[in-house]
Design a protein around this motif. Structure first.
Motif, PDB file in Angstrom:
ATOM      1  N   SER A  80      41.322  38.327  50.451  1.00 26.92           N
ATOM      2  CA  SER A  80      41.724  37.400  49.400  1.00 26.92           C
ATOM      3  C   SER A  80      42.521  38.109  48.307  1.00 26.92           C
ATOM      4  CB  SER A  80      40.479  36.729  48.799  1.00 26.92           C
ATOM      5  OG  SER A  80      40.850  35.814  47.794  1.00 26.92           O
ATOM      6  N   MET A  81      42.082  39.297  47.917  1.00 26.64           N
ATOM      7  CA  MET A  81      42.797  40.050  46.886  1.00 26.64           C
ATOM      8  C   MET A  81      44.186  40.442  47.361  1.00 26.64           C
ATOM      9  SD  MET A  81      39.762  42.487  45.348  1.00 26.64           S
ATOM     10  CE  MET A  81      40.771  43.183  44.034  1.00 26.64           C
ATOM     11  N   ALA A  82      44.315  40.829  48.625  1.00 35.44           N
ATOM     12  CA  ALA A  82      45.620  41.230  49.161  1.00 35.44           C
ATOM     13  C   ALA A  82      46.587  40.050  49.168  1.00 35.44           C
ATOM     14  CB  ALA A  82      45.452  41.797  50.568  1.00 35.44           C
ATOM     15  N   ILE A  83      46.114  38.896  49.628  1.00 39.36           N
ATOM     16  CA  ILE A  83      46.993  37.731  49.737  1.00 39.36           C
ATOM     17  C   ILE A  83      47.379  37.207  48.356  1.00 39.36           C
ATOM     18  CG2 ILE A  83      47.095  35.316  50.490  1.00 39.36           C
ATOM     19  CD1 ILE A  83      45.508  36.127  52.948  1.00 39.36           C
ATOM     20  N   THR A  84      46.418  37.102  47.456  1.00 44.49           N
ATOM     21  CA  THR A  84      46.756  36.596  46.116  1.00 44.49           C
ATOM     22  C   THR A  84      47.584  37.615  45.327  1.00 44.49           C
ATOM     23  OG1 THR A  84      44.569  37.347  45.350  1.00 44.49           O
ATOM     24  CG2 THR A  84      44.803  35.024  45.937  1.00 44.49           C
ATOM     25  N   GLY A  85      47.371  38.909  45.575  1.00 47.92           N
ATOM     26  CA  GLY A  85      48.211  39.916  44.934  1.00 47.92           C
ATOM     27  C   GLY A  85      49.662  39.777  45.356  1.00 47.92           C
ATOM     28  N   LEU A  86      49.889  39.598  46.655  1.00 44.47           N
ATOM     29  CA  LEU A  86      51.255  39.382  47.152  1.00 44.47           C
ATOM     30  C   LEU A  86      51.827  38.069  46.640  1.00 44.47           C
ATOM     31  CD1 LEU A  86      50.835  40.592  50.868  1.00 44.47           C
ATOM     32  CD2 LEU A  86      52.049  41.762  49.014  1.00 44.47           C
ATOM     33  N   LEU A  87      50.967  37.064  46.521  1.00 42.56           N
ATOM     34  CA  LEU A  87      51.419  35.781  45.970  1.00 42.56           C
ATOM     35  C   LEU A  87      51.869  35.950  44.520  1.00 42.56           C
ATOM     36  CD1 LEU A  87      51.726  32.702  46.192  1.00 42.56           C
ATOM     37  CD2 LEU A  87      49.317  32.496  45.527  1.00 42.56           C
ATOM     38  N   GLY A  88      51.113  36.720  43.748  1.00 38.36           N
ATOM     39  CA  GLY A  88      51.490  36.960  42.360  1.00 38.36           C
ATOM     40  C   GLY A  88      52.822  37.672  42.244  1.00 38.36           C
ATOM     41  N   ILE A  89      53.054  38.677  43.100  1.00 40.03           N
ATOM     42  CA  ILE A  89      54.336  39.389  43.095  1.00 40.03           C
ATOM     43  C   ILE A  89      55.478  38.441  43.443  1.00 40.03           C
ATOM     44  CG2 ILE A  89      55.686  41.153  44.288  1.00 40.03           C
ATOM     45  CD1 ILE A  89      53.142  42.782  44.579  1.00 40.03           C
ATOM     46  N   THR A  90      55.255  37.585  44.444  1.00 43.14           N
ATOM     47  CA  THR A  90      56.288  36.639  44.869  1.00 43.14           C
ATOM     48  C   THR A  90      56.636  35.663  43.756  1.00 43.14           C
ATOM     49  OG1 THR A  90      55.473  36.783  47.153  1.00 43.14           O
ATOM     50  CG2 THR A  90      56.888  34.912  46.604  1.00 43.14           C
ATOM     51  N   ILE A  91      55.607  35.152  43.088  1.00 42.07           N
ATOM     52  CA  ILE A  91      55.841  34.218  41.984  1.00 42.07           C
ATOM     53  C   ILE A  91      56.632  34.889  40.871  1.00 42.07           C
ATOM     54  CG2 ILE A  91      54.699  32.916  40.142  1.00 42.07           C
ATOM     55  CD1 ILE A  91      52.443  32.348  42.143  1.00 42.07           C
ATOM     56  N   GLU A  92      56.264  36.119  40.528  1.00 44.60           N
ATOM     57  CA  GLU A  92      56.982  36.834  39.485  1.00 44.60           C
ATOM     58  C   GLU A  92      58.443  37.040  39.855  1.00 44.60           C
ATOM     59  OE1 GLU A  92      58.924  39.912  37.410  1.00 44.60           O
ATOM     60  OE2 GLU A  92      58.201  40.269  39.462  1.00 44.60           O
ATOM     61  N   ARG A  93      58.672  37.411  41.115  1.00 52.23           N
ATOM     62  CA  ARG A  93      60.036  37.721  41.564  1.00 52.23           C
ATOM     63  C   ARG A  93      60.912  36.468  41.610  1.00 52.23           C
ATOM     64  NH1 ARG A  93      64.309  38.836  41.779  1.00 52.23           N
ATOM     65  NH2 ARG A  93      65.482  40.284  43.068  1.00 52.23           N
ATOM     66  N   ILE A  94      60.344  35.333  42.024  1.00 50.71           N
ATOM     67  CA  ILE A  94      61.155  34.133  42.230  1.00 50.71           C
ATOM     68  C   ILE A  94      61.192  33.245  40.991  1.00 50.71           C
ATOM     69  CG2 ILE A  94      61.322  31.986  43.565  1.00 50.71           C
ATOM     70  CD1 ILE A  94      60.153  33.496  45.945  1.00 50.71           C
ATOM     71  N   ALA A  95      60.030  33.038  40.359  1.00 52.54           N
ATOM     72  CA  ALA A  95      59.935  32.028  39.304  1.00 52.54           C
ATOM     73  C   ALA A  95      60.061  32.582  37.893  1.00 52.54           C
ATOM     74  CB  ALA A  95      58.603  31.278  39.438  1.00 52.54           C
ATOM     75  N   TYR A  96      59.770  33.885  37.682  1.00 57.29           N
ATOM     76  CA  TYR A  96      59.732  34.417  36.322  1.00 57.29           C
ATOM     77  C   TYR A  96      60.835  35.432  36.032  1.00 57.29           C
ATOM     78  CZ  TYR A  96      55.047  32.378  36.393  1.00 57.29           C
ATOM     79  OH  TYR A  96      53.994  31.523  36.511  1.00 57.29           O
ATOM     80  N   MET A 205      55.778  44.039  37.891  1.00 58.42           N
ATOM     81  CA  MET A 205      55.319  43.665  39.226  1.00 58.42           C
ATOM     82  C   MET A 205      53.881  44.118  39.465  1.00 58.42           C
ATOM     83  SD  MET A 205      57.029  44.617  42.927  1.00 58.42           S
ATOM     84  CE  MET A 205      56.590  46.351  42.769  1.00 58.42           C
ATOM     85  N   LEU A 206      53.551  45.332  39.029  1.00 56.63           N
ATOM     86  CA  LEU A 206      52.192  45.848  39.169  1.00 56.63           C
ATOM     87  C   LEU A 206      51.206  45.023  38.350  1.00 56.63           C
ATOM     88  CD1 LEU A 206      50.319  48.088  40.263  1.00 56.63           C
ATOM     89  CD2 LEU A 206      50.845  49.401  38.195  1.00 56.63           C
ATOM     90  N   THR A 207      51.632  44.588  37.183  1.00 53.93           N
ATOM     91  CA  THR A 207      50.779  43.750  36.346  1.00 53.93           C
ATOM     92  C   THR A 207      50.421  42.454  37.055  1.00 53.93           C
ATOM     93  OG1 THR A 207      51.795  44.658  34.350  1.00 53.93           O
ATOM     94  CG2 THR A 207      50.602  42.586  34.123  1.00 53.93           C
ATOM     95  N   PHE A 208      51.412  41.822  37.663  1.00 53.67           N
ATOM     96  CA  PHE A 208      51.145  40.586  38.403  1.00 53.67           C
ATOM     97  C   PHE A 208      50.298  40.859  39.638  1.00 53.67           C
ATOM     98  CE2 PHE A 208      54.374  38.736  35.751  1.00 53.67           C
ATOM     99  CZ  PHE A 208      54.050  37.397  35.709  1.00 53.67           C
ATOM    100  N   LEU A 209      50.527  41.979  40.289  1.00 52.77           N
ATOM    101  CA  LEU A 209      49.734  42.337  41.466  1.00 52.77           C
ATOM    102  C   LEU A 209      48.257  42.476  41.106  1.00 52.77           C
ATOM    103  CD1 LEU A 209      49.419  43.333  44.432  1.00 52.77           C
ATOM    104  CD2 LEU A 209      49.924  45.634  43.572  1.00 52.77           C
ATOM    105  N   ILE A 210      47.971  43.226  40.060  1.00 50.15           N
ATOM    106  CA  ILE A 210      46.580  43.468  39.658  1.00 50.15           C
ATOM    107  C   ILE A 210      45.939  42.189  39.136  1.00 50.15           C
ATOM    108  CG2 ILE A 210      45.084  44.715  38.071  1.00 50.15           C
ATOM    109  CD1 ILE A 210      47.078  47.029  38.193  1.00 50.15           C
ATOM    110  N   GLY A 211      46.642  41.498  38.237  1.00 56.67           N
ATOM    111  CA  GLY A 211      46.075  40.277  37.665  1.00 56.67           C
ATOM    112  C   GLY A 211      45.810  39.217  38.713  1.00 56.67           C
TER     113      GLY A 211
END
Length: 315
Positions: A80-96, A205-211
């Motif tokens: 779960s942490m791996a998938i949501t971490g990658l999701l957070g990176i993707t959101i940051e890269r595309i939406a923010y 990116m690391l911030t979004f990954l960890i959070g």
């Protein structure tokens, strides 16, 4: 009322530590970019669904029955942490990231849009896969410890221990590691940090990954605590975690931890005693009103939070 108090406090601490971990995601992103990632509650929700699906699939294959519950739990947590971490990176890269230099309202609107998108994606996926979007996952920890004046569910102990461990690891990472120092430097001044050879994009990116990873892990804890989840659990819990971050001081890691525990305890006490103290005029359903009233009071009288520092703007 006194006989109920130990059990109410245990429930409040369990809920409060979950709020605290989710609040860390809000406060980390705000500390770096100074905007509220309102999609963070839905990342928590995705983590709950990922964890529950992992357990359901494992159970359907017959592998869960003979597996140690702690092993199953940690495998679920890591996935779960791996998938949501990658999701957070993707959101940051595309939406923010494309909106980083836009007015502050623009990325906020983008975050709200991502929030609704994640809700609908989970509803659509679960409707196709299971013809329902409310899941009841396997419970790994069903025992209780009787300590005389209260019965502590084993899942509450696991949740509190895991939440505290994650918060300690995050504090050590930010305070001691090279990347943690870089994150603190970027939060102070992005331009100066970039001149000091710090890669600002990687730090963000690391911030979004960890959070996001912490949010996903808390989703697994939530699913184990309550059993039933739906695509809308992220909204209310996310708002309360945001309240906790504001109460402690948005951008302050220790403040977010403290605020989460306080909100959890207040909500648990209000839910247990509100009806008795008001002779039935107000029931347990008003516990949410208490939580958001705290947010209003903090914004009115101490907007920087209990542990935050007032920012003085130079003219």
């Amino acid at each position: 009322m006194l006989s109920m108090l130990p059990q109410v406090l245990i429930d409040g601490l369990t809920l409060g530590f979950m709020y605290a971990v989710v609040a860390l995601g809000y406060t980390m992103v705000y500390g770096i970019l100074e905007f509220i990632n309102f999609a963070h509650g839905e990342i928590f929700m995705v983590g709950a669904f990922v964890g529950t699906e992992v357990l359901l699939i494992t159970d359907s294959l017959g592998a869960l029955e003979g597996m140690n519950p702690f092993v199953a739990f940690f495998i679920t947590l890591i996935i779960s942490m791996a998938i949501t971490g990658l999701l957070g990176i993707t959101i940051e890269r595309i939406a923010y990231r494309p909106l980083r230099n836009a007015p502050r309202l623009v990325p906020l609107i983008s975050a709200i849009g991502v929030s609704f998108l994640l809700q609908d994606l989970v509803r659509f996926t679960e409707a196709i896969a299971r013809n329902a979007f409310i899941l009841n996952g396997p419970q790994l920890f069903t025992g209780k410890f009787d300590i005389g004046f209260a019965q502590i569910p084993s899942k509450s102990i696991v949740i509190i221990v895991i939440a505290i461990a994650m918060m300690i690891c995050l504090s050590l990472f930010i305070g001691k590691s090279k990347w943690g120092i870089a994150m603190r430097a970027v939060s102070q001044d992005q331009s100066t940090a970039s001149l000091m050879t710090i890669n600002v994009d990687k730090v963000i990116m690391l911030t979004f990954l960890i959070g996001s990873s912490l949010g996903g892990a808390t989703g697994v804890l939530f699913a184990q605590n309550y059993g039933s989840i739906d695509p809308f659990i992220g909204f209310i819990l996310g708002m309360k975690a945001f309240t906790a971050a504001v109460l402690g001081g948005i951008g302050n890691i220790k403040g977010a931890m403290f605020g989460g525990v306080v909100i959890g305890l207040i909500e648990s006490l209000a839910g247990a005693y509100m009806g008795q103290l008001t002779n039935g005029a107000f029931g347990a359903e008003y516990k949410d009103v208490i939580a958001f009233s705290i947010l209003i009071l903090v914004l009115l009288f101490k907007p920087e939070g209990l542990f935050g520092e007032a920012v003085k703007e130079k003219v």
